[in-house]
Design an enzyme around this catalytic site. Structure first.
Site, PDB file in Angstrom:
ATOM      1  N   ILE A  49       0.839  -1.202   0.000  1.00 57.77           N
ATOM      2  CA  ILE A  49       0.000   0.000   0.000  1.00 57.77           C
ATOM      3  C   ILE A  49       0.874   1.252   0.000  1.00 57.77           C
ATOM      4  O   ILE A  49       0.645   2.192  -0.774  1.00 57.77           O
ATOM      5  CB  ILE A  49      -0.960  -0.004   1.197  1.00 57.77           C
ATOM      6  CG1 ILE A  49      -1.920  -1.197   1.101  1.00 57.77           C
ATOM      7  CG2 ILE A  49      -1.750   1.303   1.250  1.00 57.77           C
ATOM      8  CD1 ILE A  49      -2.737  -1.430   2.351  1.00 57.77           C
TER       9      ILE A  49
ATOM     10  N   ARG B 285      -4.442  -0.401  10.780  1.00 61.30           N
ATOM     11  CA  ARG B 285      -5.170  -1.000  11.898  1.00 61.30           C
ATOM     12  C   ARG B 285      -5.123  -0.028  13.070  1.00 61.30           C
ATOM     13  O   ARG B 285      -4.084   0.585  13.340  1.00 61.30           O
ATOM     14  CB  ARG B 285      -4.563  -2.344  12.309  1.00 61.30           C
ATOM     15  CG  ARG B 285      -4.767  -3.469  11.296  1.00 61.30           C
ATOM     16  CD  ARG B 285      -6.237  -3.856  11.181  1.00 61.30           C
ATOM     17  NE  ARG B 285      -6.452  -4.970  10.267  1.00 61.30           N
ATOM     18  CZ  ARG B 285      -6.728  -4.853   8.979  1.00 61.30           C
ATOM     19  NH1 ARG B 285      -6.786  -3.635   8.438  1.00 61.30           N
ATOM     20  NH2 ARG B 285      -6.948  -5.911   8.229  1.00 61.30           N
TER      21      ARG B 285
ATOM     22  N   ASP C 271      -9.671   5.540   9.065  1.00 59.35           N
ATOM     23  CA  ASP C 271     -10.580   4.547   8.496  1.00 59.35           C
ATOM     24  C   ASP C 271     -10.727   3.340   9.403  1.00 59.35           C
ATOM     25  O   ASP C 271     -11.510   2.442   9.115  1.00 59.35           O
ATOM     26  CB  ASP C 271     -10.061   4.098   7.117  1.00 59.35           C
ATOM     27  CG  ASP C 271     -11.030   3.191   6.382  1.00 59.35           C
ATOM     28  OD1 ASP C 271     -12.232   3.539   6.323  1.00 59.35           O
ATOM     29  OD2 ASP C 271     -10.600   2.138   5.865  1.00 59.35           O
TER      30      ASP C 271
ATOM     31  N   GLU D 112     -14.344  -1.171  16.709  1.00 57.91           N
ATOM     32  CA  GLU D 112     -15.294  -0.880  15.632  1.00 57.91           C
ATOM     33  C   GLU D 112     -16.216  -2.078  15.458  1.00 57.91           C
ATOM     34  O   GLU D 112     -15.838  -3.221  15.770  1.00 57.91           O
ATOM     35  CB  GLU D 112     -14.553  -0.564  14.338  1.00 57.91           C
ATOM     36  CG  GLU D 112     -13.754  -1.721  13.774  1.00 57.91           C
ATOM     37  CD  GLU D 112     -12.964  -1.319  12.530  1.00 57.91           C
ATOM     38  OE1 GLU D 112     -13.107  -2.015  11.524  1.00 57.91           O
ATOM     39  OE2 GLU D 112     -12.207  -0.325  12.569  1.00 57.91           O
TER      40      GLU D 112
ATOM     41  N   HIS E 177     -14.064   2.018   7.763  1.00 56.60           N
ATOM     42  CA  HIS E 177     -13.185   0.884   7.416  1.00 56.60           C
ATOM     43  C   HIS E 177     -13.516   0.372   6.016  1.00 56.60           C
ATOM     44  O   HIS E 177     -13.830  -0.803   5.805  1.00 56.60           O
ATOM     45  CB  HIS E 177     -13.293  -0.247   8.439  1.00 56.60           C
ATOM     46  CG  HIS E 177     -12.076  -1.141   8.429  1.00 56.60           C
ATOM     47  ND1 HIS E 177     -11.679  -1.861   9.529  1.00 56.60           N
ATOM     48  CD2 HIS E 177     -11.171  -1.431   7.445  1.00 56.60           C
ATOM     49  CE1 HIS E 177     -10.581  -2.554   9.225  1.00 56.60           C
ATOM     50  NE2 HIS E 177     -10.267  -2.309   7.971  1.00 56.60           N
TER      51      HIS E 177
ATOM     52  N   GLY F 130     -11.386   1.047   3.295  1.00 54.52           N
ATOM     53  CA  GLY F 130     -10.206   1.220   2.460  1.00 54.52           C
ATOM     54  C   GLY F 130     -10.130   0.262   1.285  1.00 54.52           C
ATOM     55  O   GLY F 130      -9.771   0.654   0.173  1.00 54.52           O
ATOM     56  N   ALA F 131     -10.465  -0.992   1.521  1.00 57.02           N
ATOM     57  CA  ALA F 131     -10.358  -2.002   0.457  1.00 57.02           C
ATOM     58  C   ALA F 131     -11.644  -2.167  -0.334  1.00 57.02           C
ATOM     59  O   ALA F 131     -11.718  -3.044  -1.202  1.00 57.02           O
ATOM     60  CB  ALA F 131      -9.955  -3.341   1.072  1.00 57.02           C
TER      61      ALA F 131
END
Length: 388
Positions: A151, A232, A255, A260, A283, A285-286
């Site tokens: 990333i 994370r 994110d 969470e 969350h 991102g992907a």
């Protein structure tokens, strides 16, 4: 052979699995005890998950031989328990790297240009160009990267396209690799904080990274600097981040969050959601079509190799092996890593964790070893086809 898919999974992936001739059961609703019960009832050899947690009872005394994380991080899987029970764990590294990098830049731009506030004000019928015309911009600023995996490597050319300087800290970042990437090299995470206008964290969660971003890091950040975390939450000391946000003019784009929700929908009442200096996403991102299709295709590739030969591609269990005695850096054409690892095993090494950096000629792979290679070992590696 049976494959249980216990999460949402792209159609291209489900179709690809069925084309292999395996029996596929897909049930995204399976979680916790229901998933454990289904594993014991259905007796699959392979389990595919995304965000669903895989606990020790699920891999203890069950039919599972392989757990595949349809994504990069494996912190939701009890890898230690799986290893003890002879269950291989594999992941799909790098397949969502572009998506996460895109979101990181989205957060950077949103904070710098106050985009969420602009949208909110206009929806309320308020025009406030005077207030929102103040922005520092990205051009000429310094982006600091913590970690230099897939990333972070996608962050580098995007930052350079914006006209940003890039510096980075990675425990394996050497001067030659930094030079090949055209970036600066830092000796510590605190040095990154001290020199950067924007900092973006891209490390996996493990005992060595848990809490690595702490009080001294935030104290070193410049006034007005922006902190981005799409990796994370647990790599950051949340209390230290909150203290810094309250005491100095810095901003955060996050994110990921401690505690969470584990489900796609739920309630989050954590301390970050109402802070005026924090910009939050869920969350995600992907979560792009491109990324999820790439992950699905990689998952099918892992299953195919396992079904045909028993080989486990992208196995992460080996990364948990013993202490690191040396780190071997190998420049190669990008197609030779398997041959290099095979050669190492034949020479009596146990290859561990690996990190790969893209260069114009291919890759620089840095591989953790359980003993220091001698001159004869290095000569043998240089004879592997594709090694520079």
């Amino acid at each position: 052979m049976k494959v249980l898919v216990a999460d949402k999974f792209e159609k291209v992936g489900l179709d690809g699995l069925k084309a292999l001739g395996v029996e596929v059961l897909s049930d995204p609703s399976l979680k916790e005890q229901a998933l454990e019960d289904k594993i014991r009832e259905y007796q699959p050899e392979i389990l595919v998950v995304r965000s669903t947690k895989v606990t020790a009872p699920m891999v203890t005394g069950t039919s599972l031989k392989l757990v595949i994380r349809a994504g990069a991080g494996v912190n939701t899987i009890d890898v230690e328990a799986a290893t003890k029970n002879g269950v291989a764990v594999a992941n799909c590294p790098g397949k969502n790297a572009i998506a996460v990098a895109e979101l990181a830049f989205g957060l950077m731009l949103s904070i710098d240009r106050h985009i969420p506030e602009c949208v909110g004000e206009l929806r309320r019928g308020r025009w406030n160009k005077a207030a929102f015309s103040k922005a520092r911009g990205l051009f000429g600023r310094t982006l600091g990267l913590i970690g230099l995996g897939n990333i972070a490597q996608e962050m580098v050319p995007r930052a350079q396209a914006f006209g940003m300087r890039v510096i980075a800290y990675s425990r394996w970042l050497s001067p030659d690799v930094a030079g090949a990437l055209g970036i600066g090299r830092c000796e510590s995470v605190d040095e990154v904080a001290e020199r950067s206008d924007f900092v973006s964290v891209h490390v996996s969660l493990n005992p060595g990274t848990r809490g690595m971003i702490g009080k001294s890091f935030f104290e070193a950040m410049k006034p007005g600097a922006v902190f981005i975390n799409t990796s994370r939450a647990e790599v950051v000391d949340t209390a230290a981040l909150l203290e810094a946000l309250d005491s100095k003019p810095i901003f955060a784009g996050l994110d990921v969050f401690e505690d969470e929700p584990a489900t796609a929908e739920g309630t989050y009442e954590g301390p970050m959601k109402d802070h005026p200096h924090v910009y939050c996403t869920h969350h995600i991102g992907a979560s792009t079509e491109q990324a999820q299709e790439a992950v699905a295709i990689e998952t099918v590739r892992i299953v195919e190799a396992f079904v045909k030969s028993g080989a486990v591609l992208n196995e992460v269990n080996t990364a948990k092996s013993g202490p690191i005695a040396a780190v071997l850096a190998v420049r190669h054409d990008g197609k030779t890593l398997g041959a290099v690892q095979k050669a190492l095993v034949q020479m009596g090494f146990t290859p561990g964790e690996a990190e790969h950096v893209k260069i114009p000629q291919g890759l620089i792979s840095k591989i953790a070893l359980d003993r220091v290679p001698g001159p004869a070992d290095l000569r043998a590696l240089r004879r592997v086809d594709g090694v520079f």
